[in-house]
Enzyme design. Structure first.
Site, mmCIF file in Angstrom:
data_model
loop_
_atom_site.group_PDB
_atom_site.id
_atom_site.type_symbol
_atom_site.label_atom_id
_atom_site.label_comp_id
_atom_site.label_asym_id
_atom_site.label_seq_id
_atom_site.Cartn_x
_atom_site.Cartn_y
_atom_site.Cartn_z
ATOM 1 N N GLN A 160 -5.072 -1.944 9.781
ATOM 2 C CA GLN A 160 -4.708 -2.892 8.971
ATOM 3 C C GLN A 160 -5.023 -4.063 10.035
ATOM 4 O O GLN A 160 -4.468 -4.204 11.277
ATOM 5 C CB GLN A 160 -3.028 -3.041 8.766
ATOM 6 C CG GLN A 160 -2.637 -4.451 8.224
ATOM 7 C CD GLN A 160 -3.140 -4.459 6.550
ATOM 8 O OE1 GLN A 160 -3.058 -3.670 5.837
ATOM 9 N NE2 GLN A 160 -3.508 -5.693 6.467
ATOM 10 N N LYS A 203 0.720 -1.225 -0.065
ATOM 11 C CA LYS A 203 0.122 0.072 -0.013
ATOM 12 C C LYS A 203 0.903 1.104 0.097
ATOM 13 O O LYS A 203 0.408 2.266 -0.819
ATOM 14 C CB LYS A 203 -0.943 -0.104 1.215
ATOM 15 C CG LYS A 203 -1.903 -1.013 0.952
ATOM 16 C CD LYS A 203 -2.737 -1.319 2.582
ATOM 17 C CE LYS A 203 -3.601 -2.781 2.079
ATOM 18 N NZ LYS A 203 -4.121 -2.893 3.333
ATOM 19 N N ASP A 255 -11.381 2.174 3.837
ATOM 20 C CA ASP A 255 -11.742 0.515 3.676
ATOM 21 C C ASP A 255 -13.231 0.399 3.714
ATOM 22 O O ASP A 255 -13.804 -0.883 3.449
ATOM 23 C CB ASP A 255 -11.043 0.023 4.732
ATOM 24 C CG ASP A 255 -10.462 -1.465 4.112
ATOM 25 O OD1 ASP A 255 -10.485 -1.597 2.945
ATOM 26 O OD2 ASP A 255 -10.249 -2.436 5.012
#
Length: 287
Positions: free
Chosen positions: A97, A53, A120
């Site tokens: 994460q 990322k 997300d």
């Protein structure tokens, strides 16, 4: 033999478009969109995902504002960081994460992210917008799957889609996205009676379980579209390799389209994260 749904190639095309969009923003005097990925501990798989990322941010001309924390970081410390990022005008997207260490409440932390910076797409408000068919940030992996279907002109309308896996990360939001495209959706899982028969009824079959080679050729309707969301590392002959939830070698001879692992859905997930961050930037800064 099935044609390949090439997520790697589509991701490269979309990232090129995003890079050009960001270059225009900067040329016009705007700042670079900023993404903050928060990682706790030293999980090797998570570390690899975070590096991917961060590299994608650099490649596209975005600013990576991520933070890495030791495994013993407290809930209060992370909560304070998220609050600071929510109020930081340089930050357009925030991602925690997963998985987090067991002592942390991941749901509470995800819910604390401002919905308009929820890169997300997992905040209850954004999931609610998805349920209602309203505009909002969408979960990256399901959104990547839908982009793949669109790119290869696979129209879900009127099709029977079977999604195996009911996680909040993939299965549930993907079912909603397919339903919004007028598919008839069956949500299946480990407790579904006669799972092979349910899978064989699918025109579009999505495997998102996390079990290597769960889907075999006898579970696939001839000519079905097979989307493999699983990424599983297995060890054999002294080495490790990645496989999906689909037995690719056998299923490719039955399906009409299939995603490979690696190179299918995975690259699309990272790309949709970047796209979400840019979209958030444009909504917040450009109005």
């Amino acid at each position: 033999m099935a044609d390949i749904l090439d997520g790697k190639a589509l991701a490269q095309t979309l990232q090129t478009d995003l890079a050009q969009q960001i270059a225009k923003i900067k040329a016009a005097g705007g700042r670079s969109p900023g993404l903050a990925v928060l990682m706790v501990g030293d999980n090797p798989a998570s570390a690899a995902y975070v590096r991917n990322k961060e590299r994608a941010c650099e490649k596209l001309g975005m600013v990576s504002l991520g933070k890495h924390f030791p495994a013993n970081t407290t809930q209060a410390e992370l909560s304070q960081v998220i609050d600071e990022l929510n109020h930081d005008d340089r930050v357009d997207g925030i991602l925690v994460q997963l998985p987090l260490p067991d002592h942390l409440d991941s749901v509470a932390l995800l819910n604390q992210i401002h919905p308009d910076k929820d890169a997300d797409g997992l905040h209850p408000m954004n999931l609610g917008r998805l349920v209602r068919g309203e505009v909002g940030l969408q979960s990256c992996t399901p959104a990547g799957v839908m982009k793949l279907l669109e790119e290869y002109h696979i129209d879900p309308r009127g099709k029977h889609a079977v999604v195996i896996g009911r996680s909040i990360l993939v299965g549930k939001p993907l079912g909603l996205m397919l339903l919004a495209q007028d598919a008839t959706v069956t949500m299946a899982h480990s407790r579904t009676p006669d799972l092979p028969a349910v899978a064989r009824s699918a025109d579009i079959l999505v495997a998102a379980v996390g079990r290597p080679n769960l889907i075999t050729a006898d579970m696939v309707k001839p000519g079905a579209v097979v989307i493999d969301v699983g990424i599983n590392r297995i060890t054999d002959d002294g080495g490790g390799r990645l496989v999906g939830d689909v037995d690719f070698a056998s299923v490719k001879d039955v399906a009409s389209w299939i995603t490979p692992v690696p190179g299918g859905v995975g690259p699309m997930t990272v790309t949709m994260l970047m796209a979400n961050t840019v979209w958030s930037y444009l909504r917040r800064v450009a109005g």
